[in-house]
Design a protein around this motif. Structure first.
Motif, mmCIF file in Angstrom:
data_model
loop_
_atom_site.group_PDB
_atom_site.id
_atom_site.type_symbol
_atom_site.label_atom_id
_atom_site.label_comp_id
_atom_site.label_asym_id
_atom_site.label_seq_id
_atom_site.Cartn_x
_atom_site.Cartn_y
_atom_site.Cartn_z
ATOM 1 N N ILE A 61 41.176 30.524 41.911
ATOM 2 C CA ILE A 61 41.022 29.117 41.989
ATOM 3 C C ILE A 61 42.123 28.431 42.769
ATOM 4 C CG2 ILE A 61 40.073 28.570 39.538
ATOM 5 C CD1 ILE A 61 43.251 28.346 38.609
ATOM 6 N N PRO A 62 42.181 27.354 43.470
ATOM 7 C CA PRO A 62 42.994 26.599 44.356
ATOM 8 C C PRO A 62 44.297 26.272 43.446
ATOM 9 C CG PRO A 62 40.867 25.297 44.670
ATOM 10 C CD PRO A 62 40.871 26.384 43.317
ATOM 11 N N SER A 63 45.516 26.740 43.973
ATOM 12 C CA SER A 63 46.667 26.650 43.583
ATOM 13 C C SER A 63 47.233 25.109 43.498
ATOM 14 C CB SER A 63 47.934 27.353 44.350
ATOM 15 O OG SER A 63 49.046 27.176 43.799
ATOM 16 N N PRO A 64 47.533 24.632 42.371
ATOM 17 C CA PRO A 64 48.075 23.566 42.223
ATOM 18 C C PRO A 64 49.545 23.137 42.614
ATOM 19 C CG PRO A 64 48.324 24.564 39.894
ATOM 20 C CD PRO A 64 47.516 25.485 40.821
ATOM 21 N N ALA A 65 50.070 24.234 43.030
ATOM 22 C CA ALA A 65 51.326 24.329 43.520
ATOM 23 C C ALA A 65 51.645 23.638 44.920
ATOM 24 C CB ALA A 65 52.046 25.522 43.364
ATOM 25 N N PRO A 66 52.686 23.130 45.286
ATOM 26 C CA PRO A 66 52.848 22.654 46.768
ATOM 27 C C PRO A 66 52.491 23.799 47.575
ATOM 28 C CG PRO A 66 54.708 22.032 45.339
ATOM 29 C CD PRO A 66 53.814 23.073 44.573
ATOM 30 N N TRP A 67 51.964 23.237 48.542
ATOM 31 C CA TRP A 67 51.631 24.406 49.735
ATOM 32 C C TRP A 67 52.842 24.986 50.349
ATOM 33 C CZ3 TRP A 67 53.127 25.160 54.889
ATOM 34 C CH2 TRP A 67 52.216 25.759 55.631
ATOM 35 N N PRO A 68 52.978 26.210 50.743
ATOM 36 C CA PRO A 68 51.765 27.434 50.379
ATOM 37 C C PRO A 68 51.789 28.162 49.283
ATOM 38 C CG PRO A 68 53.392 27.995 51.995
ATOM 39 C CD PRO A 68 54.189 26.760 51.344
ATOM 40 N N LEU A 69 52.468 27.873 48.420
ATOM 41 C CA LEU A 69 52.767 28.609 47.020
ATOM 42 C C LEU A 69 51.311 28.981 46.476
ATOM 43 C CD1 LEU A 69 54.943 29.877 45.451
ATOM 44 C CD2 LEU A 69 55.042 27.940 44.216
ATOM 45 N N GLY A 70 51.278 30.270 46.469
ATOM 46 C CA GLY A 70 50.132 30.874 45.403
ATOM 47 C C GLY A 70 50.506 31.963 44.487
ATOM 48 N N VAL A 71 49.656 32.341 43.694
ATOM 49 C CA VAL A 71 50.132 33.280 42.759
ATOM 50 C C VAL A 71 49.155 34.586 42.771
ATOM 51 C CG1 VAL A 71 50.510 33.921 40.112
ATOM 52 C CG2 VAL A 71 51.319 31.541 41.385
ATOM 53 N N GLN A 72 49.412 35.674 42.763
ATOM 54 C CA GLN A 72 48.420 36.777 42.447
ATOM 55 C C GLN A 72 48.773 37.420 41.119
ATOM 56 O OE1 GLN A 72 46.195 38.392 44.357
ATOM 57 N NE2 GLN A 72 45.762 40.100 42.965
ATOM 58 N N VAL A 73 47.384 37.499 40.350
ATOM 59 C CA VAL A 73 47.766 38.308 38.843
ATOM 60 C C VAL A 73 46.849 39.185 38.862
ATOM 61 C CG1 VAL A 73 47.299 37.713 36.299
ATOM 62 C CG2 VAL A 73 47.951 35.708 38.024
ATOM 63 N N ASP A 74 47.640 40.305 38.522
ATOM 64 C CA ASP A 74 46.876 41.699 38.438
ATOM 65 C C ASP A 74 46.935 42.099 36.915
ATOM 66 O OD1 ASP A 74 46.624 42.424 41.168
ATOM 67 O OD2 ASP A 74 48.837 42.686 41.533
ATOM 68 N N VAL A 75 45.750 42.024 36.377
ATOM 69 C CA VAL A 75 45.537 42.561 34.933
ATOM 70 C C VAL A 75 45.579 43.856 34.729
ATOM 71 C CG1 VAL A 75 44.112 41.996 32.821
ATOM 72 C CG2 VAL A 75 44.535 39.885 34.719
ATOM 73 N N GLY A 76 46.155 44.282 33.789
ATOM 74 C CA GLY A 76 45.901 45.871 33.521
ATOM 75 C C GLY A 76 45.404 46.005 32.407
ATOM 76 N N GLU A 77 45.373 47.472 31.934
ATOM 77 C CA GLU A 77 44.456 47.932 30.916
ATOM 78 C C GLU A 77 45.307 47.533 29.571
ATOM 79 O OE1 GLU A 77 41.572 49.409 31.025
ATOM 80 O OE2 GLU A 77 41.403 49.417 33.209
ATOM 81 N N ILE A 78 44.597 47.460 28.295
ATOM 82 C CA ILE A 78 45.154 47.042 26.951
ATOM 83 C C ILE A 78 45.962 48.450 27.067
ATOM 84 C CG2 ILE A 78 44.934 47.170 24.704
ATOM 85 C CD1 ILE A 78 42.196 45.923 25.153
ATOM 86 N N PRO A 79 47.549 48.032 26.705
ATOM 87 C CA PRO A 79 48.409 49.295 26.713
ATOM 88 C C PRO A 79 48.234 50.333 25.928
ATOM 89 C CG PRO A 79 49.464 47.016 26.358
ATOM 90 C CD PRO A 79 48.086 46.864 26.459
ATOM 91 N N ALA A 80 47.640 50.189 24.506
ATOM 92 C CA ALA A 80 47.264 51.524 23.571
ATOM 93 C C ALA A 80 46.052 51.669 23.603
ATOM 94 C CB ALA A 80 48.017 51.211 22.157
ATOM 95 N N THR A 81 45.368 52.677 23.848
ATOM 96 C CA THR A 81 43.995 52.923 23.508
ATOM 97 C C THR A 81 43.846 53.486 22.157
ATOM 98 O OG1 THR A 81 44.080 55.544 23.884
ATOM 99 C CG2 THR A 81 43.967 54.056 25.912
ATOM 100 N N LEU A 82 42.497 53.162 21.916
ATOM 101 C CA LEU A 82 42.133 53.572 20.356
ATOM 102 C C LEU A 82 42.335 55.062 19.761
ATOM 103 C CD1 LEU A 82 38.591 51.981 20.194
ATOM 104 C CD2 LEU A 82 40.827 50.937 19.359
ATOM 105 N N THR A 83 42.650 55.997 20.665
ATOM 106 C CA THR A 83 43.109 57.229 20.412
ATOM 107 C C THR A 83 44.580 57.506 20.057
ATOM 108 O OG1 THR A 83 43.263 57.823 22.810
ATOM 109 C CG2 THR A 83 41.279 58.364 21.622
#
Length: 630
Positions: A61-83
């Motif tokens: 999505i376009p950044s609402p922050a002042p130009w040229p500030l953007g954000v990168q979000v790297d989503v990881g796995e759920i920390p604990a697996t069911l096992t």
């Protein structure tokens, strides 16, 4: 001389501060949560917010922050697996709750992430600025001014100044080129997100996220359209019903108070026997099974005549809109708002159970109802057994007056009440914070203190008050215990004094607002309150005499019925009540029940009179048999 030195030092401080700020802002990073996932967020110069969901794809999505500030979000796995956990089901339910919490109020998660980035940027800025200032100070001390003269002499040489300028531009060109270079767009716009609007309206999606939106988004939108259409038509029908009504705001002629017929005896209304291990449903309250009280003195007859005559003041009516047991039906917000406007309500009284389980996720339920109500009409709420302290905090946040055991004044009315002494919740379990007797005593003390009376002890009114135990008592002491204490005569005197005070006339708190009518029944024995308004049973009861006053129970205003959750179009009829109350003489004048049908029809009931307040304590029968088809 000192002026030039000061200007020079300030210039150095300012320039190093700007450099430090730019480095801090454009290198900030933090780790936060996105539902049950860990997410690493970092700033960049792309002027785009990009959420990388790994194999699921991405969202931009376009950044609402002042130009040229953007954000990168790297989503990881759920920390604990069911096992890796002892109880996989419990872990999975926790993940579901985390997803629900995020999507119910994504703004809070976004604000937390933004705050984490700001904090990291501030730390980096302060650190870099400090290092730069220290380096400048060390250089000045070491050179003793010689370095500055050397630099000036070097810059006077041919070709040095252009070379320095070129070097500076080259350093600046690296981040500027990254900001100015057009990035190839990934993904494609989503018609579903565009129609939903909001911050994701211009988002571009790719991968499985795009496929999921294509497959299921349109179905979800169709259901949302149906839901919005249903409640919009219901609100329109409210306006139409009022436009056609001959007595929209009050009965044309004052209604004479109802004087109940004398009865030999009445069946007392005992409390519910609730199993702490029973499955929890927002409508199970309506099916509570009373236990019989065998005490022969627990059912005094209603008064055949009104309270002693007294000089009446000119009437000063105020209009109350009563809702109860909405159970998170968010679509009813605009309907309640339209009813408040059409009835010209001065106060909205909410008798509790606004949510399903009192969880923090359900803040959206409170927010949506509050948005639909007129901003200039005060809302007073007594939270129910399906609400919690979280609910109370959410209601206070939107400006509602949450009763907490004391007496408040709103629009010239005195109102007393409290949150329910129990919690019945799928998510939070079953808890009892106080017995009904203890809960009633808190409110009774506050009400009687407000009108300058001494409240009768719980034992004094126990024989005429329903109880949760088969013996009709909250504890095991019983009559023998009271006799052993030697307080039975004092208690009887307190009760007689309350009866005498009630007969004196208008010296009462106007309204008792409590979710649980069985707790309210105890309070009404004191004679310190004139009108009790409750809910909990999901069916209408009254108005009828109760204790030394009058009680009215509202049916569900959200269409809650057994075995279902009131989400989407109404699955059962919903009910809202308008009450006209004379605040000058402290008596209710009339009420009308409004039916909001599953067929979208709105029915304004006839105006009904209230019974007079009794001069002797009355125990109302709240059973289904006494109030069928209500």
């Amino acid at each position: 001389m000192w002026v030039r030195r000061t200007v020079r030092q300030l210039t150095i401080v300012g320039c190093t501060g700007v450099i430090a700020l730019l480095l801090g802002v454009f290198t900030a990073s933090a780790t936060t949560s996105l539902g049950p996932h860990e997410a690493r967020i970092a700033t960049n110069v792309s002027h785009v917010i990009r959420v990388d969901l790994g194999p699921l794809g991405s969202l931009e999505i376009p950044s609402p922050a002042p130009w040229p500030l953007g954000v990168q979000v790297d989503v990881g796995e759920i920390p604990a697996t069911l096992t890796e956990v002892e109880n996989p089901l419990q872990s999975l339910s926790g993940d579901v709750a985390a997803y629900a919490a995020f999507f119910a109020d994504p703004r809070a998660g976004i604000e937390d992430a933004a705050l984490a980035l700001v904090n990291d940027a501030a730390r980096r800025t302060v650190l870099v600025w400090s290092l730069l200032l220290v380096a400048v100070a060390i250089g000045q001390l070491a050179a003793g001014g010689l370095l500055r003269r050397e630099v000036r002499e070097k810059l006077r040489r041919a070709g040095v100044a252009p070379l320095a300028a070129t070097t500076a531009l080259a350093v600046l060109a690296v981040p500027l080129s990254a900001a100015l270079t057009a990035r190839p767009e990934t993904g494609r716009p989503s018609a579903v997100l565009s129609e939903l609007g909001g911050p994701l309206a211009e988002a571009r999606v790719s991968g499985q996220v795009a496929a999921l939106l294509d497959s299921y988004g349109e179905r979800a939108l169709e259901e949302l359209r149906k839901n919005d259409e249903f409640y919009a038509e219901l609100a329109t029908n409210v306006r139409a019903a009022y436009a056609e009504d001959a007595e929209p705001l009050a009965p044309r002629r004052p209604l004479a108070p109802v004087v109940p017929e004398p009865a030999a005896s009445e069946t007392p209304t005992p409390d519910a026997t609730e199993s702490p291990t029973a499955d929890v449903s927002p409508t199970e309250d309506a099916t509570e099974t009373p236990t019989e009280d065998a005490s022969p003195t627990s059912s005094p007859s209603p008064s055949p005549s009104p309270s002693p005559t007294r000089d009446l003041l000119p009437p000063d009516p105020v209009t109350l809109l009563v809702i109860s047991d909405n159970h998170c039906n968010m679509g009813m917000g605009p309907v309640f708002g339209e009813l408040a406007r059409q009835s010209q309500a001065d106060v909205i009284l909410n008798a509790g159970d606004s949510t399903l389980g009192g969880s923090s996720v359900e803040s959206i339920c409170i927010d949506q109802i509050a948005k639909g109500l007129p901003a200039d009409v005060p809302v007073v709420v007594a939270d129910g057994n399906h609400d919690s302290s979280e609910t109370s905090a959410q209601e206070a946040k939107v400006g509602w007056r949450v009763l907490d055991g004391g007496v408040i004044e709103v629009e010239g009315l005195t109102i007393v009440g409290n949150v329910d002494s129990r919690l019945t919740s799928v998510t939070l379990g079953n808890r009892e914070y106080a017995t009904r007797g203890e809960a009633a005593q808190v409110v009774t003390d506050a009400a009687c203190a407000a009108v300058g009376r001494t409240a009768a002890s719980p034992e004094a009114s126990r024989d005429a008050t329903p109880d949760a135990s088969p013996s009709g008592r909250d504890d095991a002491t019983g009559d023998a215990g009271r006799a052993a204490d030697g307080n039975d005569n004092d208690d009887a005197a307190d009760a007689d004094a309350a009866d005498d005070d009630a007969a004196d006339g208008d010296d009462v708190v106007d309204i008792l607002l409590l979710h649980d009518p069985y707790t309210g029944a105890r309070v009404m024995q004191s004679g310190c309150v004139g009108l009790e308004i409750s809910g909990h049973l999901h069916r209408r009861v009254g108005p009828t005499q109760q204790g030394l006053g009058v009680v009215y129970l509202s049916a569900s205003s959200g269409g809650a019925k057994e075995g279902s959750v009131p989400i989407g179009p109404l699955q059962a009829d919903a009910y809202v009540t308008v009450i006209s109350y004379d605040r000058a003489n402290h008596v209710p004048l009339a009420l009308r029940e409004i039916t909001l049908g599953r067929d979208r029809q709105v029915t304004l009931g006839e105006w009904e009179a209230f019974p007079v307040r009794p001069t002797e304590p009355v125990t109302a029968d709240l059973s289904v048999e006494a109030w069928p088809n209500r």
